[in-house]
Every structure is written in C-alpha cells, then in structure tokens.
Scaffold this active site. Structure first.
Site, PDB file in Angstrom:
ATOM      1  N   LYS A  94      -5.720  10.165  -2.763  1.00 48.24           N
ATOM      2  CA  LYS A  94      -6.698   9.542  -3.412  1.00 48.24           C
ATOM      3  C   LYS A  94      -6.480   9.201  -4.686  1.00 48.24           C
ATOM      4  CE  LYS A  94      -7.847   7.814  -0.827  1.00 48.24           C
ATOM      5  NZ  LYS A  94      -7.498   7.944   0.696  1.00 48.24           N
ATOM      6  N   GLU A 101      -5.472  14.933   1.346  1.00 48.21           N
ATOM      7  CA  GLU A 101      -6.301  13.704   1.084  1.00 48.21           C
ATOM      8  C   GLU A 101      -6.721  13.681  -0.294  1.00 48.21           C
ATOM      9  OE1 GLU A 101      -6.512  10.949   2.590  1.00 48.21           O
ATOM     10  OE2 GLU A 101      -8.275  10.257   1.995  1.00 48.21           O
ATOM     11  N   GLU A 144      -3.339   7.513  -6.110  1.00 50.89           N
ATOM     12  CA  GLU A 144      -3.039   6.070  -5.525  1.00 50.89           C
ATOM     13  C   GLU A 144      -3.997   5.096  -6.508  1.00 50.89           C
ATOM     14  OE1 GLU A 144      -4.161   4.688  -1.689  1.00 50.89           O
ATOM     15  OE2 GLU A 144      -5.833   6.361  -1.584  1.00 50.89           O
ATOM     16  N   LYS A 164      -3.698  -3.159   1.225  1.00 50.03           N
ATOM     17  CA  LYS A 164      -4.623  -2.507   2.229  1.00 50.03           C
ATOM     18  C   LYS A 164      -3.883  -2.345   3.217  1.00 50.03           C
ATOM     19  CE  LYS A 164      -8.461  -0.812   3.207  1.00 50.03           C
ATOM     20  NZ  LYS A 164      -8.510   0.582   3.085  1.00 50.03           N
ATOM     21  N   CYS A 183      -0.158  -9.572   2.754  1.00 44.69           N
ATOM     22  CA  CYS A 183      -0.249 -10.653   2.113  1.00 44.69           C
ATOM     23  C   CYS A 183      -1.554 -11.393   3.078  1.00 44.69           C
ATOM     24  CB  CYS A 183       0.873 -11.531   2.403  1.00 44.69           C
ATOM     25  SG  CYS A 183       2.505 -10.980   1.868  1.00 44.69           S
ATOM     26  N   TRP A 234       1.900 -10.049  -1.250  1.00 44.77           N
ATOM     27  CA  TRP A 234       2.350  -8.885  -1.785  1.00 44.77           C
ATOM     28  C   TRP A 234       3.849  -8.932  -1.569  1.00 44.77           C
ATOM     29  CZ3 TRP A 234       4.681  -4.243   0.490  1.00 44.77           C
ATOM     30  CH2 TRP A 234       4.577  -3.300  -0.375  1.00 44.77           C
ATOM     31  N   ASN A 257       3.151 -14.407   6.632  1.00 44.15           N
ATOM     32  CA  ASN A 257       3.051 -12.849   6.399  1.00 44.15           C
ATOM     33  C   ASN A 257       4.155 -12.410   7.442  1.00 44.15           C
ATOM     34  OD1 ASN A 257       0.956 -13.261   4.661  1.00 44.15           O
ATOM     35  ND2 ASN A 257      -0.503 -12.450   6.255  1.00 44.15           N
ATOM     36  N   GLY A 258       4.733 -11.074   7.018  1.00 44.63           N
ATOM     37  CA  GLY A 258       5.943 -10.452   7.826  1.00 44.63           C
ATOM     38  C   GLY A 258       7.125 -10.739   7.153  1.00 44.63           C
ATOM     39  N   ARG A 283      -5.879  -7.158   0.122  1.00 44.25           N
ATOM     40  CA  ARG A 283      -5.097  -6.823   0.971  1.00 44.25           C
ATOM     41  C   ARG A 283      -3.733  -6.858   0.138  1.00 44.25           C
ATOM     42  NH1 ARG A 283      -6.278  -7.306   6.569  1.00 44.25           N
ATOM     43  NH2 ARG A 283      -3.946  -7.309   6.906  1.00 44.25           N
ATOM     44  N   HIS A 333       5.431  29.999  -2.568  1.00 43.73           N
ATOM     45  CA  HIS A 333       6.632  30.076  -2.202  1.00 43.73           C
ATOM     46  C   HIS A 333       7.310  29.030  -3.002  1.00 43.73           C
ATOM     47  CE1 HIS A 333       6.379  32.717   1.240  1.00 43.73           C
ATOM     48  NE2 HIS A 333       5.246  32.133   1.658  1.00 43.73           N
TER      49      HIS A 333
END
Ligand code: F6R
Length: 608
Positions: free
Chosen positions: A485, A481, A488, A603, A2, A74, A100-101, A27, A504
């Site tokens: 990418k 990575e 997401e 973010k 947030c 968020w 926020n939190g 964010r 395997h």
C-alpha cells in the site's frame, strides 16, 4: 487498464462518452480520445493526459453527433502521446476503433499491411486492427470486423464505428471485458459497468468470440460464424452512490472507511450460528466433493495474493487441507501437477486480472476444479469458475485495493470454516468462529477510530525514504500488504518481510533512520514476535507496533503503538491492516501524491 465507452441513440454522444470516460479513468489514464459519427464523416479529438483535458478541448472544438466511441489509455505499445491515443483511424478516416488488450502478432500484421500500402501514423499494436478492417471483405461493418479478426492473435475488447454506416456501432470481445448497456431506444458499450450505471442498470456481458451490433433501434450479438447468439440481460447490483465520492476527498479513504459495511455485506446471509458453519451455495461443491479434496492451490496477484496467504492459514487450520499460494503470473508457466482431487482457488477483486484468469484456465485444463473468490459480478473469472464466493463489497474505485482485501479474508475464512465443518471440525469450534465473524463489523468500526493517531504518524514519517514492515504467521501477509500500500501510492520504497527471517539479511538495514512497522497482535506467535522486536530495538530501530488493545508487554521496546481490538488470530488481518491502509493513505496525502491515480498503475491488469 484501458477503458472503452460507446453510445448509439437519440442524444448527443460526446457528453455521454466523456462522462463514461471520467468514470473509467481509475482504470488507466495516460491519454484519452473520442470519435463521433456526425452524418457526413467521423470527428476525432484525442490527447495525452487526463479526461479533464479532453473535456476542455471538446468545449473548444465540439463534436456533434449521436453515435460515438471513446477510450482512456494505459500505454502498453507506444508512449502515452496524443498520436498513440485511441481512437485510431484507417487510411481514409472512414473507420474509427478503440481497443483494450494486446495484438500479439502486431509486428507481422503491420509489416504486411505496410507492404500493401497502408500508412501507419502511431506506434500502437491497435492501429493494425483498423487497417485490417479497412481491407476486410464484407457488406456490413460487422462482417468486415469479423473478417479482420480472423488475422488477429492476442486479446481484444473493441468498439468500432464507420462513416459509411451512420448510427451503427460494432463491439467485439476476446479476453478483454466488454458489456452492453441496454437503455430505452439507446445502447451503450463499455469495458466496465461503472461507465453505464448513470444511464441503465440492464447489461449484457459479452462472451469471448461475441460480436455485438448496435443501432439506436436494436442490438444483437453474433458469434464468429455470424450466427445470432441469445445473451441474457443482467441487472447490475451496484448503484451510483458506490461509484461517487460521497463527500470523501478520495475513493481510497471512502473505501477504507466503508469497511464495517463491506465486511458485513460479505457475510450477509452466510453465517450459520447453530451449525457453526457458513452457507456458501455458490461453491457448487457437494459434501462428498468437499471431503475428497486432497490439496488446494490458490492463485492470485498483488493484494489478492496477500489475502490468499491469510487464506492458507485458515484452510490448513480449520479444514486440514494442504494449501499452496501461488503468484498467478509465475504459476501459469509452471507444470500443473494437480488433478481431480485438487481445487484451485482464483482470488481477484476485478475478476479480470489476466495472469489470474490464465492460471485458473491452465489449472482447469489440467483437470482441477476451479473456484473464484471475486468481487465483480459477471467478470471473466466469476463466469469461468466452477463455483465460488462473491465478495459483495461494492465497486472498488481507488487503484490501491483496500476493502477487497478485508472482504477476501472474510470470504476465505468462511470457506475454510465451511470446508472444515464437512471434514470433522467440531461444531463448538465452528460456532465460536461464527460469533467472532459476526463481531467483526463493529471491531472494524472501532479500529477506524485510530485515524487521528495514524495521521499524526504520517506527518512524522512522511519524508522517510524507506520503510520495513514485519510480521509472522497471518501478520506476515499484513506486513506485505502494508508495504505494498505504501509503495504504490506514496512511492516510498517499502519492504514487507517475515519478522524472524529478517535476521537473515534485512536486519543490516536497521538504524534510527529506518521506520519499522511490526504487525504484532496478541496471537500464538506473539512471544516470538516480541523477540524479533527486541532484536530490532537493540539496534536502535524506530518501531511502530500494530498490536492488540490492552497489550502492556511491549513497554519501551516501541516508539509508537496502534492498538486494534482483540479477535481470533485468523481474523486479526481484517483489523491490523486498517491502520496500515490509513498510514499509506495519509503519508501519500502529506507528500502531495495523487492517491486514487498513482503513477504507472491501473486498476485492473488485463494484460500479461
Ligand atoms: C494493490 C492492487 C493490486 C491488485 C492486483 C490484483 O493495491 O490493487 O496489487 O490487488 O492487481 O487485482 P485483482 O484483485 O483485481 O485480481
């Protein structure tokens, strides 16, 4: 996550708050809202959706007033609806708050407050805070906020205004970043420097336990015992250019294409050509302490964890120190067995990732020295670490991390070199690596020239339902990575796997419909990777290989190849990751995805 913005001063608050929210939207962004003090009371407008919608609404229903607070949310507790969007109000609409939190004891607080007659209108944990302030004793808003916080378990970065104290804004921090922007006869509050950069570069970072009181004429910071605390004013090193698109369609593409410069910036002033080493004064590590390290534990999340996997190879190879690379969220709840001869390295672009921060704190409590490899100056990890390396990669706005990864790899290789030279690495080996490092920005620029080729591949594979990325050694981290990418930002399921481990299990997935990306630069494990490639080829796999320029051994084994310039194997991830970043980007664009704001993601993940 947030975002918070607040303003007190002579100007109309709403346009300033909206502009700040727009800059914070990267964010977290499922709902947004504004509360403004108008001299008589509080005006509040909020809605589910983007800041653009809020702007539209405010054009129709203007909120005049010169002090106010705003938020992008968020969702954690409660669906992303207009009702749950911040700011939240007390029962009488006299106090407005953004937060926020996470309030961990929200359930118990809510029950107690409801029993005392408070009316709850949202499903959020945050609403408990504003009702606590409503009931709290104290002659001033800051005194009431302080008293309310006595009842709170959990984390907060918050900003509050009250209809009874026009022109005053109170902010508080515990575990969630808050900074003050210091202007000329005006002050700002924000959870992230990008929200204030258009107005001032002078900022005060609040510390956990701080409460800030702002009016148009002055600000001060007190602790929870109401003692005034001196707090330094820092100058932001970032400029507006860094947080604007500058002609690019997306921040992600801007940040991918900016990597020649960001990689250079990470190395600036740090390469020691004669000594074959790296100057890393911020480590605060004496040669004696460097020589005494017996073990290194790297803690990080997501892309930063992938960089840590590359860092392990570099440190083990150059400094001969055993390294473990831990996902911070898992590590924080395991026994911490390291003592004073261990070093814990927290890697984080934002410096605020809750799991990484807590894992670092736990290691510190267990007696380990902690170092941070961090991009955001003044962030919590940077401030709490005993020393570290700043990436100097500039603000990363795209939710998918790109330039931070390449700078993290460069920083970790420099760290490995620095430690290695103090632990017996020959000067000639050090010098050769320094030369390779110095060549990197040019090689990154050359690698970016692959973009048209990658774009054509993206057209071809844009409708695939699954992807498999394979690599060995440092390229295993790149495969992970590349897969991260893609999933997401394009929402295609993608898996990264160790190329040899594939037989395997995942080899069962291979057929002509599964695009497989091999990260196969010419390094020490190249011949082994060729065998793995042949195994996939024999089963009809549709292979794209990221390999080294001039490689003619792949022959007919692969359908497509993306060739990057040659470098030493430890630095190859800085180059091989670039076509994978571009592939994810162009596939997401081809599929019409919102590249810079992928669904469900934020973010900087400041909750557990
Ligand atoms: C992926 C991504 C995330 C972050 C992770 C850690 O593109 O951005 O996986 O890498 O959330 O974030 P920091 O590095 O800020 O600790």
């Amino acid at each position: 996550m947030c975002g918070i913005v607040g303003y007190v001063g002579p100007r109309q608050a709403t346009p300033i708050l909206l502009e700040g929210l727009q800059r914070l939207e990267y964010r977290g962004y499922d709902s947004a809202g504004v509360a403004v003090q108008n001299g008589h009371g509080l005006g509040v407008v909020k809605l589910a959706g983007r800041v653009a919608g809020l702007r539209h609404r405010l054009e129709a229903e203007p909120l005049p007033g010169t002090s106010g607070i705003a938020h992008t949310r968020w969702a954690t507790h409660g669906a992303p609806t207009e009702r749950n969007a911040h700011p939240h109000l007390d029962c009488h609409g006299r106090v407005a708050l953004v937060h926020n939190g996470i309030i961990e004891n929200a359930g118990a607080l809510r029950a107690a407050l409801a029993r005392a007659g408070h009316q709850f209108v949202t499903d959020t944990d945050t609403e408990t805070l504003v009702h606590l302030i409503e009931d709290a004793p104290g002659a001033t808003l800051e005194a009431r906020v302080n008293a309310a916080l006595d009842h709170v378990e959990g984390t907060y970065g918050l900003a509050v205004i009250s209809a009874d104290e026009p022109g005053k804004l109170v902010a508080a921090r515990r575990g969630s970043p808050v900074l003050l922007g210091i202007g000329e006869d005006e002050f700002f509050v924000a959870s992230d420097a990008s929200a204030v950069l258009a107005h001032t570069r002078s900022v005060v970072y609040l510390t956990d336990g701080d409460i800030a009181v702002l009016t148009p004429s002055a600000y001060h910071v007190i602790d929870r015992a109401s003692h005034v605390q001196p707090r330094a004013v820092d100058e932001l090193a970032w400029d507006l250019e860094g947080i604007e698109l500058g002609g690019y369609p997306h921040f992600m593409l801007k940040e991918i294409c900016g990597q020649p410069e960001t990689v250079r910036s990470t190395m600036r002033g740090r390469l020691l050509f004669d000594e074959g080493s790296a100057r890393l004064n911020g480590l605060n590590l004496t040669p004696g302490a460097a020589a005494a390290i017996k073990r290194i534990v790297i803690v990080a999340c997501g892309t930063s964890w992938h960089a840590g996997l590359v860092g392990r190879h570099a440190i083990e190879q150059l400094a001969q120190i055993p390294v473990e690379v831990e996902q911070a969220s898992e590590y924080r709840y395991r026994p911490k067995l390291q003592g004073p001869d261990a070093v814990t390295i927290a890697i984080s672009q934002s410096g605020e990732t809750a799991d990484t921060l807590e894992a670092m704190r736990a290691a510190k409590r267990a007696g380990s020295r902690v170092l941070g490899v961090v991009n955001v100056v003044g962030s919590s990890i940077a401030r709490e670490a005993d020393g570290g390396i700043y990436l100097h990669a500039g603000p990363e706005i795209g939710v998918a991390s790109t330039k931070a990864f390449t700078s993290q790899v460069v920083a970790l290789v420099m760290l490995a070199l620095h430690l290695g030279r103090q632990r017996g690495l020959p000067v000639e080996t050090g010098r050769a690596l320094v030369c390779r490092l110095a060549q990197l920005p040019g090689l990154v620029a050359r690698t970016l020239a692959l973009e048209p080729q990658v774009k054509a591949l993206a057209q071809r594979y844009g409708s695939a339902g699954n992807f498999l990325y394979l690599g060995r050694g440092v390229s295993h981290a790149v495969a992970l990575e590349g897969a991260l990418k893609l999933k997401e930002i394009s929402y295609i399921h993608a898996e990264g796997y160790a190329a040899a481990e594939m037989k395997h299990g995942p080899i069962a997935l291979v057929d002509e419909h599964l695009p497989i990306v091999f990260v196969a630069p010419k390094d020490e494990v190249y011949q082994k990777v060729l065998s793995n490639l042949a195994e996939v080829h024999a089963r009809g796999g549709d292979i794209t290989a990221v390999t080294t320029e001039g490689d003619d051994e792949l022959g007919a084994l692969v359908q497509h190849r993306l060739s990057v310039p040659a470098t030493t194997s430890l630095l190859s991830p800085v180059l091989t990751v670039i076509p994978l970043q571009l592939l994810a980007y162009h596939i997401a664009v081809a599929r019409g995805c919102d590249v810079d704001r992928p669904r469900n993601l934020a973010k900087s993940v400041t909750v557990e």
